[in-house]
Structure formats: C-alpha cells, structure tokens
Scaffold this motif. Structure first.
Motif, PDB file in Angstrom:
ATOM      1  N   VAL A   1       0.876  -1.168   0.000  1.00  0.00           N
ATOM      2  CA  VAL A   1       0.000   0.000   0.000  1.00  0.00           C
ATOM      3  C   VAL A   1       0.913   1.217   0.000  1.00  0.00           C
ATOM      4  N   HIS A   2       0.692   2.120  -0.946  1.00  0.00           N
ATOM      5  CA  HIS A   2       1.490   3.342  -1.057  1.00  0.00           C
ATOM      6  C   HIS A   2       0.530   4.521  -0.956  1.00  0.00           C
ATOM      7  N   ARG A   3       0.744   5.378   0.012  1.00  0.00           N
ATOM      8  CA  ARG A   3      -0.086   6.562   0.212  1.00  0.00           C
ATOM      9  C   ARG A   3       0.815   7.760   0.500  1.00  0.00           C
ATOM     10  N   THR A   4       0.293   8.945   0.237  1.00  0.00           N
ATOM     11  CA  THR A   4       0.991  10.188   0.548  1.00  0.00           C
ATOM     12  C   THR A   4       0.182  10.939   1.590  1.00  0.00           C
ATOM     13  N   LEU A   5       0.856  11.351   2.665  1.00  0.00           N
ATOM     14  CA  LEU A   5       0.215  12.103   3.741  1.00  0.00           C
ATOM     15  C   LEU A   5       0.807  13.498   3.816  1.00  0.00           C
ATOM     16  N   ARG A   6       0.075  14.377   4.448  1.00  0.00           N
ATOM     17  CA  ARG A   6       0.570  15.722   4.718  1.00  0.00           C
ATOM     18  C   ARG A   6       1.549  15.665   5.882  1.00  0.00           C
ATOM     19  N   ASP A   7       2.669  16.357   5.769  1.00  0.00           N
ATOM     20  CA  ASP A   7       3.651  16.422   6.847  1.00  0.00           C
ATOM     21  C   ASP A   7       3.160  17.443   7.861  1.00  0.00           C
ATOM     22  N   LEU A   8       2.727  16.972   9.026  1.00  0.00           N
ATOM     23  CA  LEU A   8       2.207  17.853  10.063  1.00  0.00           C
ATOM     24  C   LEU A   8       3.362  18.456  10.853  1.00  0.00           C
ATOM     25  N   PRO A   9       3.132  19.571  11.552  1.00  0.00           N
ATOM     26  CA  PRO A   9       4.197  20.171  12.367  1.00  0.00           C
ATOM     27  C   PRO A   9       4.671  19.197  13.447  1.00  0.00           C
ATOM     28  N   GLY A  10       5.972  19.168  13.697  1.00  0.00           N
ATOM     29  CA  GLY A  10       6.528  18.286  14.716  1.00  0.00           C
ATOM     30  C   GLY A  10       6.697  16.870  14.211  1.00  0.00           C
ATOM     31  N   ASN A  11       6.805  15.934  15.155  1.00  0.00           N
ATOM     32  CA  ASN A  11       6.955  14.523  14.804  1.00  0.00           C
ATOM     33  C   ASN A  11       5.653  13.981  14.228  1.00  0.00           C
ATOM     34  N   ASP A  12       5.759  13.075  13.279  1.00  0.00           N
ATOM     35  CA  ASP A  12       4.582  12.446  12.686  1.00  0.00           C
ATOM     36  C   ASP A  12       4.561  10.969  13.069  1.00  0.00           C
ATOM     37  N   SER A  13       3.519  10.563  13.777  1.00  0.00           N
ATOM     38  CA  SER A  13       3.345   9.178  14.183  1.00  0.00           C
ATOM     39  C   SER A  13       2.363   8.507  13.227  1.00  0.00           C
ATOM     40  N   VAL A  14       2.774   7.378  12.658  1.00  0.00           N
ATOM     41  CA  VAL A  14       1.944   6.647  11.696  1.00  0.00           C
ATOM     42  C   VAL A  14       1.858   5.191  12.137  1.00  0.00           C
ATOM     43  N   THR A  15       0.641   4.654  12.134  1.00  0.00           N
ATOM     44  CA  THR A  15       0.395   3.251  12.456  1.00  0.00           C
ATOM     45  C   THR A  15      -0.433   2.644  11.340  1.00  0.00           C
ATOM     46  N   VAL A  16      -0.061   1.434  10.931  1.00  0.00           N
ATOM     47  CA  VAL A  16      -0.811   0.722   9.898  1.00  0.00           C
ATOM     48  C   VAL A  16      -1.193  -0.642  10.446  1.00  0.00           C
ATOM     49  N   GLY A  17      -2.460  -0.992  10.260  1.00  0.00           N
ATOM     50  CA  GLY A  17      -2.947  -2.309  10.648  1.00  0.00           C
ATOM     51  C   GLY A  17      -3.523  -3.001   9.425  1.00  0.00           C
ATOM     52  N   ALA A  18      -3.333  -4.317   9.343  1.00  0.00           N
ATOM     53  CA  ALA A  18      -3.854  -5.087   8.216  1.00  0.00           C
ATOM     54  C   ALA A  18      -4.410  -6.405   8.737  1.00  0.00           C
ATOM     55  N   TRP A  19      -5.560  -6.803   8.188  1.00  0.00           N
ATOM     56  CA  TRP A  19      -6.223  -8.026   8.587  1.00  0.00           C
ATOM     57  C   TRP A  19      -6.502  -8.842   7.343  1.00  0.00           C
ATOM     58  N   GLY A  20      -6.038 -10.092   7.353  1.00  0.00           N
ATOM     59  CA  GLY A  20      -6.131 -10.921   6.161  1.00  0.00           C
ATOM     60  C   GLY A  20      -6.812 -12.248   6.400  1.00  0.00           C
ATOM     61  N   PRO A  21      -6.523 -13.212   5.535  1.00  0.00           N
ATOM     62  CA  PRO A  21      -7.210 -14.498   5.585  1.00  0.00           C
ATOM     63  C   PRO A  21      -6.825 -15.323   6.821  1.00  0.00           C
ATOM     64  N   ARG A  22      -7.774 -16.114   7.260  1.00  0.00           N
ATOM     65  CA  ARG A  22      -7.558 -17.045   8.374  1.00  0.00           C
ATOM     66  C   ARG A  22      -7.036 -16.376   9.632  1.00  0.00           C
ATOM     67  N   GLY A  23      -7.485 -15.158   9.895  1.00  0.00           N
ATOM     68  CA  GLY A  23      -7.111 -14.466  11.117  1.00  0.00           C
ATOM     69  C   GLY A  23      -5.743 -13.826  11.125  1.00  0.00           C
ATOM     70  N   ALA A  24      -5.062 -13.804   9.995  1.00  0.00           N
ATOM     71  CA  ALA A  24      -3.747 -13.163   9.944  1.00  0.00           C
ATOM     72  C   ALA A  24      -3.904 -11.668  10.195  1.00  0.00           C
ATOM     73  N   ALA A  25      -3.001 -11.103  10.983  1.00  0.00           N
ATOM     74  CA  ALA A  25      -3.050  -9.677  11.292  1.00  0.00           C
ATOM     75  C   ALA A  25      -1.636  -9.128  11.412  1.00  0.00           C
ATOM     76  N   CYS A  26      -1.443  -7.890  10.947  1.00  0.00           N
ATOM     77  CA  CYS A  26      -0.148  -7.207  11.037  1.00  0.00           C
ATOM     78  C   CYS A  26      -0.368  -5.802  11.570  1.00  0.00           C
ATOM     79  N   ARG A  27       0.635  -5.301  12.246  1.00  0.00           N
ATOM     80  CA  ARG A  27       0.598  -3.934  12.756  1.00  0.00           C
ATOM     81  C   ARG A  27       2.018  -3.386  12.770  1.00  0.00           C
ATOM     82  N   ALA A  28       2.184  -2.166  12.301  1.00  0.00           N
ATOM     83  CA  ALA A  28       3.494  -1.518  12.335  1.00  0.00           C
ATOM     84  C   ALA A  28       3.296  -0.048  12.664  1.00  0.00           C
ATOM     85  N   SER A  29       4.164   0.476  13.514  1.00  0.00           N
ATOM     86  CA  SER A  29       4.107   1.885  13.901  1.00  0.00           C
ATOM     87  C   SER A  29       5.487   2.496  13.804  1.00  0.00           C
ATOM     88  N   ALA A  30       5.519   3.752  13.380  1.00  0.00           N
ATOM     89  CA  ALA A  30       6.796   4.471  13.289  1.00  0.00           C
ATOM     90  C   ALA A  30       6.534   5.950  13.498  1.00  0.00           C
TER      91      ALA A  30
END
Length: 131
Positions: free
Chosen positions: A97-126
C-alpha cells in the motif's frame, strides 16, 4: 469452533501488542520498521519525508497466499488517514500500500494495521522526526 475463534482473537491481540523497533535508514528523512504479524506474515513500514510538505508511506505485507484479500487501515496522529482493501497479487503472496500524507508540524506518528485471511493480522508503527 468457539475455541478456534478464541485462539485466533488471542493470537491477533498478542501480535498487535508486540513492541516494534524503528531502524532509521537513509538519513533523518526516512524511517523503516518491521511490524509484528500473526499467521506467518511479515510486514514492513517505510516513512519518507520530502521538502514539499508530504510524507510517502509504503506498507508491505508478505503472506505467501497469492490472491488473498486484506483490509488495511492507516492512522496518522490518532486519526484515520486511509482505509481500504489490498490484494496479494505480487510473487510470494505479497502486497504493498502506497499513500501520501501531509507532513504535520513536529513529529509524525503513523500506524498501519492489516487483517487478512484465516485471522492473519499485522501492525506496524513508526514516528518520523519533525524538521
């Protein structure tokens, strides 16, 4: 059946609670992290800031099941920035997944969650340091 559902929910919650360590690559304008997943999946999140006030977000999941459908949610500073679906069409059963976000003032915290087949789940934060 109920026991299986309880196990899937427990595994998903356990994967989502694992700590994620950020590894900066390419200088202060880029952050890459590996996120925890369940169901044998692997995730990678990359944030890159640009001088024109935008942030490129790339989130990749490798699951091994070609054609698998995933639900993905991208959150910036505790607000949903994008919600959608992705299909694992790449070799190895991966998607990006490729997206472009606006750069907000200060640090930018981004979290992505994904839910797939057979209960598979991923989460990443930076967090991308502010300039």
């Amino acid at each position: 059946m109920v026991r299986l559902l309880i196990n899937v929910v427990c595994l998903t919650l356990a994967a989502a609670s694992l700590p994620v360590a950020a590894v900066a690559k390419g200088g202060p304008d880029e952050v890459r992290v590996k996120g925890p997943c369940s169901g044998g999946a692997i995730s990678d999140l990359r944030l890159r800031s640009h001088d024109d006030g935008r942030i490129d977000v790339r989130f990749e999941v490798e699951h091994g099941r070609a054609g698998a459908a995933w639900r993905v949610t991208l959150v910036q500073e505790r607000r949903i920035a994008w919600k959608g679906a992705a299909k694992a069409t790449r070799p190895g059963g991966s998607f990006e997944v490729h997206r472009t976000l606006r750069d907000l003032p200060g640090n930018d915290s981004v979290t992505v969650g994904a839910w797939g087949p057979r209960g598979a789940a991923c989460r990443a934060s930076a967090t991308l340091p502010g300039s």
